[in-house]
Write an enzyme that holds these catalytic residues in place. Structure first.
Site, PDB file in Angstrom:
ATOM      1  N   ASP A   1       0.827  -1.206   0.000  1.00 27.34           N
ATOM      2  CA  ASP A   1       0.000   0.000   0.000  1.00 27.34           C
ATOM      3  C   ASP A   1       0.862   1.257   0.000  1.00 27.34           C
ATOM      4  OD1 ASP A   1      -1.870   1.965   0.461  1.00 27.34           O
ATOM      5  OD2 ASP A   1      -2.805   0.965   2.148  1.00 27.34           O
TER       6      ASP A   1
ATOM      7  N   HIS B   1      -8.590  -0.578  -8.794  1.00 30.03           N
ATOM      8  CA  HIS B   1      -8.296   0.553  -7.914  1.00 30.03           C
ATOM      9  C   HIS B   1      -7.036   1.296  -8.356  1.00 30.03           C
ATOM     10  CE1 HIS B   1      -8.385   2.737  -4.086  1.00 30.03           C
ATOM     11  NE2 HIS B   1      -7.090   2.498  -3.969  1.00 30.03           N
TER      12      HIS B   1
END
Length: 432
Positions: A243, A340
């Site tokens: 992330d 995403h």
């Protein structure tokens, strides 16, 4: 949860800090020190200041580990806790001014808070009624950051100084916001690489508020501890995904332009925000039971990156540029159209970018056995209307990840530039 910062990026400053510290702390192996410092992304301070607090008066000062000596600076062009690397522990807390408290009381509070932050970030006692919770530790990369919510300006009679960038965020379809855990007059972000150091700072800030302000909401977060991996790497979130791969880097030529308000703000914008930034804060619950029912391949299609190493599905390594046009043998896009990572790319959002610096959270398991866990999303930008808002609008229209997350609280805060020596944070606003 835009992909551009689902992360902890290792900055050039982190590498420099690690190499400088290696010559200072000769008792620590170079390999261990580089591994820890690179993971934290914090410039290391000298051991002397930290050891003075850790050792009893009658004892010889024993050197702390590299984790304890890591130190961020309170005074500077920008406030700490923005470009510093992710810390292992974090607390986000919002305050509302007490009834009858105004500009005078707010100025006195920010003066107290700034003095406490300066002391604690140096590894010193808070200066008054210190609880000794962190007496045995050094600074441990502690950062304390202060911001003002939209409501602060009406409470202090400073409406004319309120930036237009603090206009309320638009509503999004994924919002399920709890107003009691959103917004606030004042916001404080605390981060450290030691849980007791972080709690010690939280308690000191709360006590400093006294009768001037009361806690509106408070949230606790965490990240992977420095040194927990064999080499410095981008962090993972609670979905197991790497992330933050595309987080803006301070070395990039346009970094300051995207993240910080310029020295001379645009016409009509308040000068007190020079060198400051705007923080969007969101509690994003991850629906982990649903997510974990997906196969790894299905999870990767939702994100657009491999779970194992964070590389784009189009191939290469984590940092290889994503090929948005690449197709498989059947002519299907390798990176799905609603992935995403595709949707959050700056080149898919008119260049919109933000520096994401989140914490994960886990607040227990509810009566149905569902974990209350996810991301304390914190992102920084020079203007949220050109950073967070366009990206979130795009996500709102078709992000594959949206069915696995829920935005449960939200806040937008103006975070002024750093305090110079002898100043307190927000002084130009409150005394200007």
């Amino acid at each position: 949860m835009p992909d551009q910062s689902l992360s902890k990026a290792r900055t050039p400053e982190a590498t420099t800090g690690a190499s400088e510290a290696a010559s200072v702390h000769e008792g620590i192996s170079r390999r261990r020190l580089l591994g820890t410092a690179g993971a934290t992304g914090i410039v290391l301070g000298t051991a002397g200041g930290a050891v003075g607090y850790a050792a009893a008066p009658s004892e010889a000062a024993a050197p702390l580990t590299s984790l304890g000596t890591d130190r961020a600076m309170f005074h500077g062009k920008h406030q700490p806790g923005i470009t510093d690397g992710l810390q292992a522990r974090g607390h986000l807390v919002a305050f509302d001014l007490a009834a009858g408290a105004g500009r005078k009381e707010a100025a006195a509070l920010l003066r107290r808070w700034s003095d406490t932050a300066r002391r604690l970030m140096a590894g010193e006692p808070s200066g008054h009624d210190d609880t000794a919770v962190a007496r045995d530790a050094g600074p441990s990369s502690l950062t304390i950051t202060f911001g003002f919510g939209r409501s602060f300006f009406a409470r202090t009679g400073l409406q004319k100084q309120r930036p237009t960038a603090l206009d309320p965020l638009p509503e999004f379809s994924s919002d399920h916001l709890d107003k009691n855990r959103s917004n606030g007059d004042l916001w404080v972000q605390i981060g450290a690489n030691d849980a007791l150091v972080a709690f010690h700072a939280l308690r000191a800030i709360q006590k400093d508020a006294g009768r001037a302000a009361k806690v509106r909401w408070q949230m606790n977060g965490f990240n992977r501890s420095p040194g927990a991996t064999s080499h410095p790497m981008t962090a993972r979130n609670l979905m197991g995904q790497i992330d933050g791969t595309r987080n803006p880097k301070p070395a990039e030529a346009d970094f300051d332009q995207r993240i910080f308000v310029p020295e001379k703000p645009a016409k009509g914008e308040p000068t007190w925000m020079a060198n400051g930034s705007y923080a969007v804060v969101r509690r994003i619950r991850m629906l982990l039971d649903d997510w974990e029912q997906l196969s790894v391949r299905a999870q990767e299609d939702v994100i657009g990156r491999r779970k194992s190493d964070g590389a784009a599905l189009s191939g290469g390594t984590e940092t290889t540029a994503m090929d948005l046009e690449k197709t498989d043998a059947q002519g299907n896009l390798v990176v799905p159209i609603n992935a995403h990572a595709r949707i959050t790319r700056p080149d898919q959002n008119g260049g919109a970018a933000m520096l994401r610096r989140p914490f994960s959270f886990h607040d227990g398991i509810d009566s149905d056995g569902v974990p209350d866990a996810g991301l304390l999303f914190v992102c920084w930008q020079a203007d949220p209307l050109r950073g967070f808002v366009p990206v979130q609008r795009k996500l709102d229209r078709g992000d594959a990840l949206s069915q696995f997350i829920r935005h449960e609280s939200s806040g937008l805060f103006a975070v002024p530039g750093g305090a110079a020596e002898g100043e307190y944070v927000g002084q130009k606003l409150l005394e200007g």
